[in-house]
Design a protein around this motif. Structure first.
Motif, short mmCIF file in Angstrom:
data_model
loop_
_atom_site.label_atom_id
_atom_site.label_comp_id
_atom_site.label_asym_id
_atom_site.label_seq_id
_atom_site.Cartn_x
_atom_site.Cartn_y
_atom_site.Cartn_z
N VAL A 10 0.59 -1.09 -0.03
CA VAL A 10 -0.07 0.01 -0.05
C VAL A 10 0.41 1.16 0.29
N THR A 11 1.08 1.90 -0.60
CA THR A 11 1.12 3.40 -0.87
C THR A 11 0.38 4.46 -0.01
N GLY A 12 0.85 5.74 -0.04
CA GLY A 12 -0.08 6.62 0.68
C GLY A 12 -0.47 5.67 2.34
N ARG A 13 -0.11 4.80 2.88
CA ARG A 13 -0.69 5.31 4.40
C ARG A 13 -0.96 6.42 5.26
N LYS A 14 0.25 7.60 5.20
CA LYS A 14 0.04 8.33 6.07
C LYS A 14 -1.96 9.08 5.26
N GLY A 15 -2.04 8.87 4.42
CA GLY A 15 -3.20 10.34 3.56
C GLY A 15 -4.57 9.03 3.64
N THR A 16 -5.32 10.27 3.37
CA THR A 16 -6.66 9.48 3.83
C THR A 16 -6.82 8.49 3.50
N LEU A 17 -7.14 7.94 2.58
CA LEU A 17 -7.00 6.67 1.54
C LEU A 17 -6.47 5.60 2.85
N GLY A 18 -5.71 5.52 2.30
CA GLY A 18 -4.33 4.36 2.90
C GLY A 18 -4.69 4.30 4.18
N SER A 19 -4.95 5.25 5.12
CA SER A 19 -5.31 5.46 6.57
C SER A 19 -6.25 3.88 6.79
N LYS A 20 -7.11 3.98 6.25
CA LYS A 20 -8.73 3.56 6.33
C LYS A 20 -8.13 2.09 5.57
N ILE A 21 -7.23 1.72 4.53
CA ILE A 21 -6.88 0.80 3.49
C ILE A 21 -6.49 -0.68 4.51
N ALA A 22 -5.28 0.13 5.62
CA ALA A 22 -3.90 -0.69 5.54
C ALA A 22 -4.65 -1.51 6.91
N PRO A 23 -5.54 -0.88 7.79
CA PRO A 23 -6.10 -2.11 8.66
C PRO A 23 -6.49 -2.54 8.70
N ILE A 24 -8.28 -2.32 6.95
CA ILE A 24 -8.70 -3.43 7.23
C ILE A 24 -8.33 -4.37 6.47
N LEU A 25 -7.10 -4.32 5.68
CA LEU A 25 -6.39 -5.17 5.32
C LEU A 25 -5.85 -6.11 6.73
N LEU A 26 -5.01 -5.19 6.80
CA LEU A 26 -4.50 -6.60 8.48
C LEU A 26 -5.37 -7.53 9.07
N GLU A 27 -6.99 -6.59 9.69
CA GLU A 27 -8.37 -7.20 9.85
C GLU A 27 -8.50 -8.33 9.29
N ARG A 28 -8.21 -8.47 8.36
CA ARG A 28 -7.92 -9.80 6.99
C ARG A 28 -7.65 -10.65 6.92
N GLY A 29 -6.48 -10.20 7.60
CA GLY A 29 -5.09 -10.93 7.66
C GLY A 29 -4.30 -10.66 6.14
N ALA A 30 -4.45 -10.40 6.20
CA ALA A 30 -3.62 -9.31 4.27
C ALA A 30 -1.64 -9.64 5.34
N PHE A 31 -0.71 -10.10 4.73
CA PHE A 31 0.42 -8.88 5.07
C PHE A 31 0.54 -7.41 4.54
N VAL A 32 0.53 -6.72 4.59
CA VAL A 32 0.39 -5.92 4.64
C VAL A 32 2.26 -4.78 4.35
N ARG A 33 2.37 -4.37 3.91
CA ARG A 33 4.00 -3.80 3.49
C ARG A 33 3.24 -1.94 3.09
N CYS A 34 3.82 -1.10 3.97
CA CYS A 34 3.17 0.71 3.64
C CYS A 34 4.58 0.88 3.84
#
Length: 64
Positions: A10-34
């Motif tokens: 995920v690029t843009g982790r500190k932005g509006t969209l990225g900050s919402k997407i990353a936690p959801i991905l983690l909750e769903r069991g993804a290995f997330v790199r920002c």
């Protein structure tokens, strides 16, 4: 889409969209790199190639 165990970049982790997407991905069991800008400047082709080779994401979300 089943995300459990998927590698997601995920690029843009500190932005509006990225900050919402990353936690959801983690909750769903993804290995997330920002990566931060210092870790991967998206305008630097070599930096992007290095990150892709190192992490080998199955999904890329460009939220920057």
């Amino acid at each position: 889409m089943k995300l459990e165990g998927k590698r997601v970049l995920v690029t843009g982790r500190k932005g509006t969209l990225g900050s919402k997407i990353a936690p959801i991905l983690l909750e769903r069991g993804a290995f997330v790199r920002c990566p931060t800008h210092a870790e991967m400047d998206i305008t630097d082709v070599l930096a992007v190639h290095y990150m892709m080779a190192e992490f080998q994401p199955e999904i890329v979300i460009h939220a920057a």
